[in-house]
Enzyme design. Structure first.
Site: not given
Length: 233
Positions: A149, A202, A216, A219
């Protein structure tokens, strides 16, 4: 235009009739075989054999393609309504477990490639395009949402500010753990593992292991394997 609307309504009536008559026939009483035969009249494509349990809901079946060896279990909802440009594609040997919800809005393509497994209570939603590769495993209660949104204007209700539709790509051989959320505009690289409860906002490089909120990378599977080989030498 009138002919197109009439044809669309006729398709919907046929779809409702066949899914109502055949959709709730118990699995043990030839249900999957009868559905496999009857649904050939309403789907864009359906392979053989296909195993569809009772209690599965289809909307916009003329925009749904189902490959061979596909399993679809009770409570699944596939909704390709919106317009004729929508497409939901399930590749060969895809398995969709109970209560999975897959939905388009408009001009949406959702492509799940062969040998991929979708566990119970997963939600996969447009309007952005979604591509899930081969041999993937999506664990239960995960959400893959190709929309977000807009909320830049504080004076206007958020519901009226529209949504993004950048799309999502999950490449081959990825494993998403329990309760993972994947947000619009993300690509998860081939061979990646996403830990339970992670929120992916991301891009994730190939062969990564990612955890956390937000995700995040902790490895790289290739580096880890190379280090192990070197140690053994």
């Amino acid at each position: 235009m009138h002919n197109e609307q009439y044809f669309s309504k006729l398709q919907r009536v046929q779809e409702l009739f066949l899914t109502t008559v055949l959709g709730d026939i118990p699995t043990l009483i030839l249900g999957p075989k009868l559905r496999n035969l009857g649904y050939r009249r309403i789907f864009a494509q359906i392979g053989s054999p296909v195993y569809i349990q009772n209690g599965v809901e289809f909307n916009g079946a003329s925009c749904i393609e189902i490959g061979s060896g596909v399993y679809i279990f009770k409570g699944v909802r596939l909704d390709a309504r919106g317009n004729k440009n929508n497409r939901i594609h399930l590749g060969n040997r895809v398995a969709i477990e109970r209560n999975v919800d897959i939905g388009c809005l408009e001009n949406t393509h959702i492509h799940i490639d062969e040998d991929t497994f979708i566990a119970p209570n997963v939600c996969i939603a447009g309007p952005g395009d979604i591509k899930i590769g081969k041999h993937c495993m999506i664990a239960a209660h995960s959400g893959i949402y190709a929309n977000n949104h807009n909320f830049a204007d504080p004076m206007e209700p958020i519901k009226y500010q529209g949504v993004t539709r950048k799309g999502i790509v999950i490449e081959d051989d990825c494993w998403l753990g329990h309760g993972v959320t994947v947000l619009d505009g993300v690509t998860i690289g081939k061979g990646s593992v996403i830990g339970a409860g992670t929120v992916v906002n991301k891009d994730i490089p190939p062969f990564s292991i990612a955890v956390g909120i937000p995700a995040r990378v902790i490895k790289n599977r290739i580096d880890q394997d190379l280090a192990k080989v070197q140690t053994e030498k």
